[in-house]
Design an enzyme around this catalytic site. Structure first.
Site, mmCIF file in Angstrom:
data_model
loop_
_atom_site.group_PDB
_atom_site.id
_atom_site.type_symbol
_atom_site.label_atom_id
_atom_site.label_comp_id
_atom_site.label_asym_id
_atom_site.label_seq_id
_atom_site.Cartn_x
_atom_site.Cartn_y
_atom_site.Cartn_z
ATOM 1 N N SER A 177 0.805 -1.222 0.000
ATOM 2 C CA SER A 177 0.000 0.000 0.000
ATOM 3 C C SER A 177 0.837 1.271 0.000
ATOM 4 C CB SER A 177 -0.925 0.001 1.222
ATOM 5 O OG SER A 177 -0.185 -0.207 2.410
ATOM 6 N N HIS B 244 -0.914 5.764 6.712
ATOM 7 C CA HIS B 244 -0.343 5.738 5.362
ATOM 8 C C HIS B 244 -0.034 7.161 4.910
ATOM 9 C CE1 HIS B 244 -2.054 1.646 5.261
ATOM 10 N NE2 HIS B 244 -1.182 1.414 4.298
#
Length: 268
Positions: free
Chosen positions: A44, A250
């Site tokens: 990711s 993230h």
């Protein structure tokens, strides 16, 4: 006689001009390397989860138009670009699902991988929900995996990349530290938990850098570009707990454009 001398001089002048033009053209060609074939692999942190503007066709892989591979491809116009990175990917997923575009003509490969093998999502969930003691214990469990098991997993991936794309320049990108210690966060994880999480990020980067170097690959460290932009810095390029939950911890779009892209530019 004069005409002959004039013709000879003219011929010599034209030859010199042609040589100069040819030399300039050659220099210009040397200054403009041919477009390369680029394949972006990984998890990711490469697919762009957290950056938004996702490709609807990428489904749960959450490939973002704002992810650093897309930004690099837009800036450099490679002869071909294959974006195979997928949110949640482990080393085994790269081996099973992401290597199909690699071949002897591939010129550049980028990859982030290993965080999910070490239990990234479970570790952050434990730290967020179960308190300091459980967090520190889970982080140490992850670090034990990183030291003892992850190197062999990375070797399998790197061996496969080199076997399928022997001429490619391979750039292995690391992970940022999550927290600015002593920063501006008044609530949330304890400082001891934040310190443990940062130490795990440093350890996975150290292990990854060694395995990459042993395969002749370039390790691109993002900790410097993210310094001053961690969580609790007041100018974070990472999400804290957010919705959707899969975007938590993230990089934001800015994290990709200012944190990841510059290190790939330098390495590649």
């Amino acid at each position: 006689m004069r005409l002959t001398r004039f013709a000879s001089a003219a011929t010599a002048l034209l030859a010199a001009m042609a040589l100069a033009l040819t030399g300039s053209s050659t220099a210009a060609s040397a200054a403009q390397p041919p477009a390369t074939s680029y394949v972006a692999l990984g998890d990711s942190y490469s697919s762009g989860a957290g950056a938004g503007n996702y490709d609807s066709g990428s489904g749960s892989c959450k490939r973002s138009k704002r992810a650093y591979p897309e930004l690099w491809a837009a800036a450099h116009s490679p002869s071909s670009f294959t974006f195979s990175a997928c949110g949640g990917a482990r080393t085994g997923d790269v081996l099973a699902k992401q290597l199909g575009a690699l071949n002897s003509s591939t010129g550049l490969v980028s990859i982030t991988i290993g965080g999910n093998d070490a239990g990234f999502a479970d570790t952050m969930s434990t730290c967020t929900l179960q308190g300091e003691r459980a967090c520190v214990s889970r982080v140490e469990q992850a670090r034990t995996y990183i030291r003892n098991t992850l190197p062999g997993k990375l070797d399998q991936v790197y061996d496969a990349i080199k076997g399928k794309a022997p001429a490619a320049e391979v750039v292995v990108l690391g992970y940022p530290r999550f927290y600015k210690l002593g920063g501006s966060c008044a609530v949330g994880l304890s400082e001891k938990s934040r310190t443990a999480i940062n130490a795990a990020a440093d350890e996975i980067n150290t292990v990854t850098a060694k395995r990459a170097a042993d395969h002749g690959f370039t390790f691109a460290d993002v900790t410097k570009t993210f310094t001053g932009h961690e969580l609790c810095s007041g100018d974070a390029w990472l999400h804290s707990v957010t919705f959707p939950l899969g975007d938590s911890y993230h990089p934001t779009a800015t994290g990709h454009s200012k944190g990841y892209l510059p290190v790939l530019e330098t390495a590649a």
